[in-house]
Motif scaffolding. Structure first.
Motif, PDB file in Angstrom:
ATOM      1  N   ALA A 107      25.616  44.092  48.576  1.00 39.54           N
ATOM      2  CA  ALA A 107      25.338  42.816  47.911  1.00 39.54           C
ATOM      3  C   ALA A 107      23.855  42.712  47.571  1.00 39.54           C
ATOM      4  O   ALA A 107      22.998  43.109  48.357  1.00 39.54           O
ATOM      5  CB  ALA A 107      25.735  41.651  48.823  1.00 39.54           C
ATOM      6  N   PHE A 149      18.280  38.446  59.206  1.00 38.98           N
ATOM      7  CA  PHE A 149      19.562  38.545  58.515  1.00 38.98           C
ATOM      8  C   PHE A 149      20.027  39.987  58.322  1.00 38.98           C
ATOM      9  O   PHE A 149      21.046  40.226  57.687  1.00 38.98           O
ATOM     10  CB  PHE A 149      19.484  37.812  57.171  1.00 38.98           C
ATOM     11  CG  PHE A 149      19.137  36.353  57.313  1.00 38.98           C
ATOM     12  CD1 PHE A 149      20.127  35.420  57.640  1.00 38.98           C
ATOM     13  CD2 PHE A 149      17.839  35.909  57.179  1.00 38.98           C
ATOM     14  CE1 PHE A 149      19.814  34.080  57.807  1.00 38.98           C
ATOM     15  CE2 PHE A 149      17.515  34.564  57.344  1.00 38.98           C
ATOM     16  CZ  PHE A 149      18.498  33.647  57.660  1.00 38.98           C
ATOM     17  N   HIS A 197      26.436  43.125  53.193  1.00 37.58           N
ATOM     18  CA  HIS A 197      27.451  42.129  52.844  1.00 37.58           C
ATOM     19  C   HIS A 197      26.807  40.886  52.214  1.00 37.58           C
ATOM     20  O   HIS A 197      25.656  40.577  52.483  1.00 37.58           O
ATOM     21  CB  HIS A 197      28.248  41.725  54.089  1.00 37.58           C
ATOM     22  CG  HIS A 197      28.925  42.882  54.750  1.00 37.58           C
ATOM     23  ND1 HIS A 197      30.079  43.459  54.259  1.00 37.58           N
ATOM     24  CD2 HIS A 197      28.580  43.607  55.851  1.00 37.58           C
ATOM     25  CE1 HIS A 197      30.434  44.476  55.035  1.00 37.58           C
ATOM     26  NE2 HIS A 197      29.546  44.593  56.004  1.00 37.58           N
ATOM     27  N   ARG A 198      27.610  40.158  51.434  1.00 38.56           N
ATOM     28  CA  ARG A 198      27.053  39.054  50.658  1.00 38.56           C
ATOM     29  C   ARG A 198      26.559  37.896  51.516  1.00 38.56           C
ATOM     30  O   ARG A 198      25.592  37.224  51.153  1.00 38.56           O
ATOM     31  CB  ARG A 198      28.082  38.543  49.642  1.00 38.56           C
ATOM     32  CG  ARG A 198      29.295  37.857  50.250  1.00 38.56           C
ATOM     33  CD  ARG A 198      30.281  37.426  49.174  1.00 38.56           C
ATOM     34  NE  ARG A 198      31.423  36.683  49.715  1.00 38.56           N
ATOM     35  CZ  ARG A 198      32.476  37.242  50.304  1.00 38.56           C
ATOM     36  NH1 ARG A 198      32.525  38.545  50.439  1.00 38.56           N
ATOM     37  NH2 ARG A 198      33.461  36.493  50.761  1.00 38.56           N
ATOM     38  N   THR A 199      27.202  37.644  52.658  1.00 39.08           N
ATOM     39  CA  THR A 199      26.803  36.498  53.481  1.00 39.08           C
ATOM     40  C   THR A 199      25.340  36.620  53.902  1.00 39.08           C
ATOM     41  O   THR A 199      24.567  35.665  53.806  1.00 39.08           O
ATOM     42  CB  THR A 199      27.703  36.396  54.731  1.00 39.08           C
ATOM     43  OG1 THR A 199      29.060  36.345  54.294  1.00 39.08           O
ATOM     44  CG2 THR A 199      27.387  35.159  55.532  1.00 39.08           C
ATOM     45  N   ALA A 200      24.974  37.803  54.353  1.00 32.43           N
ATOM     46  CA  ALA A 200      23.587  38.024  54.779  1.00 32.43           C
ATOM     47  C   ALA A 200      22.633  37.967  53.588  1.00 32.43           C
ATOM     48  O   ALA A 200      21.528  37.416  53.689  1.00 32.43           O
ATOM     49  CB  ALA A 200      23.468  39.371  55.487  1.00 32.43           C
ATOM     50  N   PHE A 244      22.979  36.259  50.722  1.00 34.25           N
ATOM     51  CA  PHE A 244      22.802  34.857  50.308  1.00 34.25           C
ATOM     52  C   PHE A 244      21.900  34.120  51.305  1.00 34.25           C
ATOM     53  O   PHE A 244      20.967  33.406  50.921  1.00 34.25           O
ATOM     54  CB  PHE A 244      24.151  34.139  50.235  1.00 34.25           C
ATOM     55  CG  PHE A 244      24.871  34.305  48.920  1.00 34.25           C
ATOM     56  CD1 PHE A 244      24.293  33.883  47.735  1.00 34.25           C
ATOM     57  CD2 PHE A 244      26.133  34.871  48.865  1.00 34.25           C
ATOM     58  CE1 PHE A 244      24.958  34.029  46.513  1.00 34.25           C
ATOM     59  CE2 PHE A 244      26.807  35.023  47.652  1.00 34.25           C
ATOM     60  CZ  PHE A 244      26.215  34.612  46.482  1.00 34.25           C
ATOM     61  N   ALA A 245      22.194  34.283  52.589  1.00 36.47           N
ATOM     62  CA  ALA A 245      21.442  33.552  53.614  1.00 36.47           C
ATOM     63  C   ALA A 245      19.979  33.981  53.639  1.00 36.47           C
ATOM     64  O   ALA A 245      19.079  33.144  53.761  1.00 36.47           O
ATOM     65  CB  ALA A 245      22.080  33.773  54.982  1.00 36.47           C
TER      66      ALA A 245
END
Lengths: 149, 79
Positions: free
Chosen positions: A27, A71, A100-103, A105-106
């Motif tokens: 990501a 992150f 991964h996208r969650t990390a 974005f955060a």
């Protein structure tokens, strides 16, 4: 040479991606802060950013380094404009890559939030109706407003 | 002792200078800022200012020494 974690520039931000994408990247999130034509009900025609360069770079680098660690980002970078900007110009750009996208974005959100809160950069807005004004945002440790606001 | 001050943003406008060297009698950042605030009508009390010495943020309690570079950082607005 490694790309800077945080940089300031007087030129238009045209950088696309200052680091390479490693094979483990799943990501990539980027954020652009854009000069808009209004703020707090007033029509903005232009704005000027000024910075305490040495401390801004030190604080900005610390924020990006912190984001990478917190992150688990694979790479991250931020560049911020100084000087006079027009409506539609990019004021700040952030990139964050991760498995991964969650990390991703955060991490990207963390960087821009922290840059806005504590990097010594100031913004002076010019309005259609005149009376340019220094915009007061935040300081680390809480919202800082002058008395009476 | 002599302290080198640099001003930014609204404090620069209020002071009418980018930088100056001043003589101070003690090493208190708080005393220095209060004197400047009174003299030049700075719009922020210490609660809204972060002092920086030699290009690093520091607590108000940090003692300043001869030749130090001091900046009083008013509320920021990047991004």
């Amino acid at each position: 040479m490694l790309p800077p974690l945080f940089d300031l520039t007087e030129q238009a931000i045209r950088v696309t991606l200052p680091f390479s994408i490693s094979s483990g990247t799943g990501a990539l999130v980027s954020f652009d802060g854009i000069v808009r034509d209004h703020n707090e009900g007033r029509s903005v025609v232009a704005l000027e950013y000024s910075a305490y360069v040495a401390l801004a770079k030190r604080e900005g680098e610390g924020i990006v380094r912190d984001a990478i660690e917190r992150f688990g980002l694979l790479a991250a970078s931020c560049i911020h404009r100084t000087g006079t900007l027009a409506i539609g110009d990019v004021a700040v750009r952030v990139w964050a890559s991760a498995a991964h996208r969650t990390a991703a974005f955060a991490g990207c959100a963390f960087i821009i939030d922290e840059v806005k809160a504590r990097v010594p950069i100031w913004k002076k807005e010019t309005y259609v109706d005149g009376n340019p004004r220094w915009v007061e945002c935040q300081h680390a440790g809480g919202v800082a407003r002058p008395p009476g606001r | 002792m002599q302290i080198h001050l640099t001003y930014y943003a609204i404090l620069r406008e209020r002071r009418g200078l980018d930088r100056e060297t001043v003589d101070v009698s003690d090493g208190s950042l708080r005393t220095l800022y209060q004197g400047l605030r009174q003299a030049y009508d700075f719009p922020y009390d210490e609660m809204h200012i972060r002092p920086a010495v030699n290009d690093a943020f520091c607590p108000w309690e940090q003692a300043i020494a001869d030749g130090d570079h001091v900046v009083f950082v008013s509320p920021v607005a990047g991004g």
